[in-house]
Write a protein that holds these residues in place. Structure first.
Motif, PDB file in Angstrom:
ATOM      1  N   ARG A  20     -29.260 -34.143   5.602  1.00 61.84           N
ATOM      2  CA  ARG A  20     -29.864 -33.529   6.949  1.00 61.84           C
ATOM      3  C   ARG A  20     -30.536 -34.775   7.420  1.00 61.84           C
ATOM      4  O   ARG A  20     -31.175 -34.702   8.371  1.00 61.84           O
ATOM      5  CB  ARG A  20     -29.507 -32.033   7.683  1.00 61.84           C
ATOM      6  CG  ARG A  20     -29.184 -31.822   9.088  1.00 61.84           C
ATOM      7  CD  ARG A  20     -29.139 -30.707   8.874  1.00 61.84           C
ATOM      8  NE  ARG A  20     -27.870 -29.702   8.417  1.00 61.84           N
ATOM      9  CZ  ARG A  20     -28.602 -28.921   7.666  1.00 61.84           C
ATOM     10  NH1 ARG A  20     -29.423 -28.776   8.078  1.00 61.84           N
ATOM     11  NH2 ARG A  20     -27.997 -28.250   6.749  1.00 61.84           N
ATOM     12  N   HIS A  31     -25.241 -43.704  12.917  1.00 63.10           N
ATOM     13  CA  HIS A  31     -23.837 -43.506  12.638  1.00 63.10           C
ATOM     14  C   HIS A  31     -23.783 -42.838  11.596  1.00 63.10           C
ATOM     15  O   HIS A  31     -22.787 -42.452  10.952  1.00 63.10           O
ATOM     16  CB  HIS A  31     -23.238 -44.279  13.051  1.00 63.10           C
ATOM     17  CG  HIS A  31     -21.434 -44.078  13.404  1.00 63.10           C
ATOM     18  ND1 HIS A  31     -21.074 -43.297  14.316  1.00 63.10           N
ATOM     19  CD2 HIS A  31     -21.049 -44.730  12.879  1.00 63.10           C
ATOM     20  CE1 HIS A  31     -19.784 -43.229  13.967  1.00 63.10           C
ATOM     21  NE2 HIS A  31     -19.846 -44.612  13.013  1.00 63.10           N
ATOM     22  N   VAL A  34     -25.209 -39.826   9.477  1.00 62.86           N
ATOM     23  CA  VAL A  34     -24.140 -38.646  10.278  1.00 62.86           C
ATOM     24  C   VAL A  34     -22.792 -38.630   9.845  1.00 62.86           C
ATOM     25  O   VAL A  34     -22.300 -37.878   8.776  1.00 62.86           O
ATOM     26  CB  VAL A  34     -23.599 -38.757  12.035  1.00 62.86           C
ATOM     27  CG1 VAL A  34     -22.493 -37.691  12.349  1.00 62.86           C
ATOM     28  CG2 VAL A  34     -25.415 -38.658  12.661  1.00 62.86           C
ATOM     29  N   HIS A  37     -23.316 -37.219   5.921  1.00 67.46           N
ATOM     30  CA  HIS A  37     -23.598 -36.080   5.753  1.00 67.46           C
ATOM     31  C   HIS A  37     -22.077 -35.397   5.906  1.00 67.46           C
ATOM     32  O   HIS A  37     -22.195 -34.474   5.390  1.00 67.46           O
ATOM     33  CB  HIS A  37     -24.732 -35.809   6.972  1.00 67.46           C
ATOM     34  CG  HIS A  37     -24.992 -34.450   7.113  1.00 67.46           C
ATOM     35  ND1 HIS A  37     -24.848 -33.652   6.275  1.00 67.46           N
ATOM     36  CD2 HIS A  37     -23.786 -33.709   8.160  1.00 67.46           C
ATOM     37  CE1 HIS A  37     -25.368 -32.136   6.487  1.00 67.46           C
ATOM     38  NE2 HIS A  37     -24.966 -32.319   7.623  1.00 67.46           N
ATOM     39  N   HIS A  38     -21.392 -35.842   7.162  1.00 73.64           N
ATOM     40  CA  HIS A  38     -20.197 -34.982   6.959  1.00 73.64           C
ATOM     41  C   HIS A  38     -19.329 -35.162   6.081  1.00 73.64           C
ATOM     42  O   HIS A  38     -18.256 -33.965   5.711  1.00 73.64           O
ATOM     43  CB  HIS A  38     -19.778 -36.173   8.174  1.00 73.64           C
ATOM     44  CG  HIS A  38     -18.347 -35.574   9.079  1.00 73.64           C
ATOM     45  ND1 HIS A  38     -17.957 -33.893   9.346  1.00 73.64           N
ATOM     46  CD2 HIS A  38     -16.838 -35.965   8.967  1.00 73.64           C
ATOM     47  CE1 HIS A  38     -16.727 -33.425   9.276  1.00 73.64           C
ATOM     48  NE2 HIS A  38     -16.160 -34.346   9.204  1.00 73.64           N
TER      49      HIS A  38
END
Length: 164
Positions: A20, A31, A34, A37-38
């Motif tokens: 994060r 992007h 993210v 991370h996801h």
């Protein structure tokens, strides 16, 4: 039986915080950060679920093999949630056995026949079955319900006669 690895779980939480904290510049970089991370969260979730599933399967196997009371060293290594799971699983097995007359802990597979032939290995006295009283004299052969004979076989009073 190892205790739940809370250290490993905390380590995964640290990875989530690190992912994060990625400082991304621009839309494409943000992007990508993210998405990374996801995907790492999903991977960690799969790992934790597989770990918990493996522990749950081992607990159910131990419950079926050892009965409702697990060894002290095992119960001390369980988390509160795992102890609640074992208690709930045992309760469900008892309710099912009471409702159907089939104990899933002893009957893992359906029996081939409801009745079996057994030989008395030693004098066992009189037993009372659904069909009436039976006198168990040494070397006598009887045809009993499997459910009635299993406990006596386990105690060494009877042995199942092999039929071909």
């Amino acid at each position: 039986w190892p205790p739940p690895s809370s250290c490993q779980v905390r380590k995964l939480g640290g990875e989530w915080k690190e992912a994060r904290a990625v400082d991304a510049e621009g839309t494409d970089a943000l992007h990508a950060a993210v998405v990374v991370h996801h995907e790492s969260v999903l991977r960690n979730k799969r790992c934790l679920m597989a770990y918990q599933h493996a522990r749950t399967q081992r607990l159910m196997a131990l419950r079926h093999a050892l009965g409702p009371v697990l060894p002290t060293d095992v119960t001390e290594a369980l988390s509160r949630a795992e102890r609640e799971f074992v208690g709930g699983h045992s309760k469900l097995l008892r309710q099912y056995a009471k409702a159907t007359g089939v104990d899933l802990a002893t009957h893992r597979t359906p029996p081939a026949e409801a009745f079996i032939e057994v030989r008395c290995l030693r004098d066992g006295g009189d037993i009372y079955t659904e069909d009436g009283a039976v006198t168990l004299a040494k070397n006598s052969i009887h045809r009993l319900r499997r459910s009635e004979a299993e406990a006596l076989i386990a105690q060494g009073v009877l042995e199942q006669v092999k039929s071909f």
